[in-house]
Scaffold this motif. Sequence first.
Motif, PDB file in Angstrom:
ATOM      1  N   SER A   6      -2.651  -7.244   9.631  1.00 31.72           N
ATOM      2  CA  SER A   6      -2.388  -7.074   8.199  1.00 31.72           C
ATOM      3  C   SER A   6      -3.226  -5.907   7.662  1.00 31.72           C
ATOM      4  O   SER A   6      -3.468  -4.940   8.393  1.00 31.72           O
ATOM      5  CB  SER A   6      -2.658  -8.421   7.512  1.00 31.72           C
ATOM      6  N   HIS A   7      -3.698  -6.003   6.444  1.00 35.13           N
ATOM      7  CA  HIS A   7      -4.228  -4.833   5.725  1.00 35.13           C
ATOM      8  C   HIS A   7      -5.620  -5.086   5.136  1.00 35.13           C
ATOM      9  O   HIS A   7      -5.996  -6.231   4.898  1.00 35.13           O
ATOM     10  CB  HIS A   7      -3.246  -4.455   4.627  1.00 35.13           C
ATOM     11  N   GLY A   8      -6.309  -3.947   4.871  1.00 31.47           N
ATOM     12  CA  GLY A   8      -7.711  -4.025   4.469  1.00 31.47           C
ATOM     13  C   GLY A   8      -7.967  -4.849   3.222  1.00 31.47           C
ATOM     14  O   GLY A   8      -8.703  -5.848   3.250  1.00 31.47           O
ATOM     15  N   ALA A   9      -7.366  -4.424   2.111  1.00 32.67           N
ATOM     16  CA  ALA A   9      -7.628  -5.143   0.856  1.00 32.67           C
ATOM     17  C   ALA A   9      -7.061  -6.559   0.935  1.00 32.67           C
ATOM     18  O   ALA A   9      -7.672  -7.517   0.444  1.00 32.67           O
ATOM     19  CB  ALA A   9      -7.024  -4.382  -0.317  1.00 32.67           C
TER      20      ALA A   9
ATOM     21  N   PRO B 158     -10.456   3.446   1.113  1.00 36.32           N
ATOM     22  CA  PRO B 158     -10.872   2.558   0.019  1.00 36.32           C
ATOM     23  C   PRO B 158     -11.378   1.188   0.456  1.00 36.32           C
ATOM     24  O   PRO B 158     -12.403   0.707  -0.029  1.00 36.32           O
ATOM     25  CB  PRO B 158      -9.602   2.402  -0.825  1.00 36.32           C
ATOM     26  N   THR B 159     -10.691   0.534   1.377  1.00 35.72           N
ATOM     27  CA  THR B 159     -11.096  -0.824   1.765  1.00 35.72           C
ATOM     28  C   THR B 159     -12.392  -0.823   2.546  1.00 35.72           C
ATOM     29  O   THR B 159     -13.198  -1.737   2.443  1.00 35.72           O
ATOM     30  CB  THR B 159     -10.019  -1.484   2.647  1.00 35.72           C
ATOM     31  N   ALA B 160     -12.596   0.231   3.334  1.00 29.14           N
ATOM     32  CA  ALA B 160     -13.785   0.246   4.184  1.00 29.14           C
ATOM     33  C   ALA B 160     -15.007   0.764   3.441  1.00 29.14           C
ATOM     34  O   ALA B 160     -16.130   0.576   3.901  1.00 29.14           O
ATOM     35  CB  ALA B 160     -13.529   1.107   5.408  1.00 29.14           C
TER      36      ALA B 160
END
Length: 221
Positions: free
Chosen positions: A148-151, A213-215
């Motif tokens: 899935s995804h970071g945020a 952004p998420t990292a």
Amino acid sequence: MRLLLIRHGQTIDNVNGALGTAIPGPGLTPLGKRQAAAIPDSLGSIPIDAIYVSTMQRTHETAAPLALARGLVPVVLDGIHEIDAGDLEQRSDEEAIRTYMGTIFSWWGDFDARIPGGEDGNEFYARYTAAIEQVATAHPKGTIAVVSHGAAIRTWASYASQNIDAEFSRTHLLENTAVVVLEGSAVEGWVTTYWADEPIGGASLEDASAPDPTAGVRPAG
Ligand SMILES: O=C(O)[C@@H](CO)OP(=O)(O)O
């Protein structure tokens, strides 16, 4: 059951620090492909009963080496795609990133807060939880990889886990191909047993210069 929530490998949006949440979105960069290729060995002999991916191309490419190594066919799961950036889509400026991540972190106090033109906390949490419930129902005793995804992982795992609070969530980042492990069930609830910030293949697969952004964002408040 055990859920391995794996963030996808690097994309061009991650390199540029752009909010990229449109479906299907870009595939992986050369580094992203190396990050994905490291997943099978890094998971060693951990049994994997099924692999789920989102509707976004980058999760398919990330899951491919693991699927090949384990002889599994990834299943596309609606509901585990990235949190919709709405009007902020493709922006990489500080204000946009602060609004996106800041709104997401404000969900600790107010699920009604909405990313401009995007999702609010109720909508995101409901669709991600429904997707995971589907997985839990299909594999009540399994170990399942969900790419899935970071945020989305950072947010859903935090809210769904009985042992994660706002402070932990704010201070624990999620690099490309980092893994969060949750154990439990839809009925009993979930506990986070492992949260690695760095790529599963190790820190050498990190791109420290990418303003992803998420990292990279630990919003205040
Ligand atoms: O860039 C990110 O951190 C988020 C939001 O754009 O998305 P993804 O994890 O899907 O790359």
